[in-house]
Design a protein around this motif. Structure first.
Motif, short mmCIF file in Angstrom:
data_model
loop_
_atom_site.label_atom_id
_atom_site.label_comp_id
_atom_site.label_asym_id
_atom_site.label_seq_id
_atom_site.Cartn_x
_atom_site.Cartn_y
_atom_site.Cartn_z
N ARG A 24 11.54 4.59 -3.90
CA ARG A 24 12.30 5.10 -5.04
C ARG A 24 13.00 3.94 -5.76
O ARG A 24 13.41 2.96 -5.12
N SER B 45 3.93 1.25 -1.58
CA SER B 45 5.00 0.97 -2.55
C SER B 45 5.24 2.13 -3.51
O SER B 45 6.34 2.27 -4.04
N TRP B 46 4.25 2.98 -3.70
CA TRP B 46 4.43 4.11 -4.60
C TRP B 46 5.43 5.11 -4.05
O TRP B 46 5.96 5.95 -4.79
N LYS B 47 5.75 5.02 -2.77
CA LYS B 47 6.72 5.92 -2.16
C LYS B 47 8.16 5.43 -2.32
O LYS B 47 9.10 6.18 -2.12
N VAL C 210 10.74 -1.87 -11.49
CA VAL C 210 9.65 -1.75 -10.51
C VAL C 210 9.02 -3.11 -10.26
O VAL C 210 8.76 -3.48 -9.11
N GLU D 222 10.33 0.11 -15.82
CA GLU D 222 9.13 -0.67 -15.50
C GLU D 222 9.50 -2.07 -15.04
O GLU D 222 8.94 -2.58 -14.06
N LEU E 231 8.93 -4.96 -6.65
CA LEU E 231 7.69 -5.39 -6.00
C LEU E 231 7.73 -6.88 -5.67
O LEU E 231 7.24 -7.30 -4.62
N ASP F 119 0.80 -1.21 0.00
CA ASP F 119 0.00 0.00 0.00
C ASP F 119 0.84 1.27 0.00
O ASP F 119 0.36 2.33 -0.39
#
Length: 138
Positions: free
Chosen positions: A50, A46-48, A78, A75, A82, A44
């Motif tokens: 870098r 993970s968008w933070k 990322v 991409e 993840l 939740d």
């Protein structure tokens, strides 16, 4: 929460008003389930996070040209991050770079196969055109 708000807005604008609040909950259930899965996987925030390697580092390490191709590697990075978010000790820039080198080789192999296939198709078309030209001359 932002996702749920967006889902609620989409439902409100695309679905006629339900007759009860239980209908609203039923419509939002898939969004809630997705959010719960994201929270359970601890993604939740993970968008933070870098990226381990920025575009310049990728260009230098992988010998990439500047341009849109960098986005493909960012991409992929990322996705790798993840997949490895729960094993922080293994999720190093070096390990990520190893993965990206492997990814680069995979892309190169795919491109070479596609090029070979295109050449074979072109040669086949050329042979067919030669045969037609020869038949037309008769």
């Amino acid at each position: 929460c932002l996702f749920l708000a967006a889902a609620a807005a989409a439902v409100v604008t695309t679905v006629p008003a339900p007759s009860s609040s239980s209908s609203v909950l039923l419509l939002l259930a898939p969004a809630q389930q997705l959010y719960n899965t994201i929270a359970e996987m601890e993604l939740d925030l993970s968008w933070k996070v870098r990226p381990l390697l920025d575009g310049r580092a990728l260009i230098k390490a992988l010998g990439l040209p500047k341009g849109p191709v960098i986005g493909t590697y960012l991409e992929e990075q990322v996705k790798w991050m993840l997949e490895h978010h729960d094993s922080a000790a293994d999720a190093t820039a070096e390990a990520c770079l190893e993965h990206l080198v492997s990814f680069q080789k995979q892309l190169a192999g795919t491109a070479a196969t596609a090029t070979k296939r295109n050449l074979e198709v072109d040669a086949s078309k050329s042979n067919e055109e030669s045969k037609r030209a020869h038949v037309d001359k008769k």
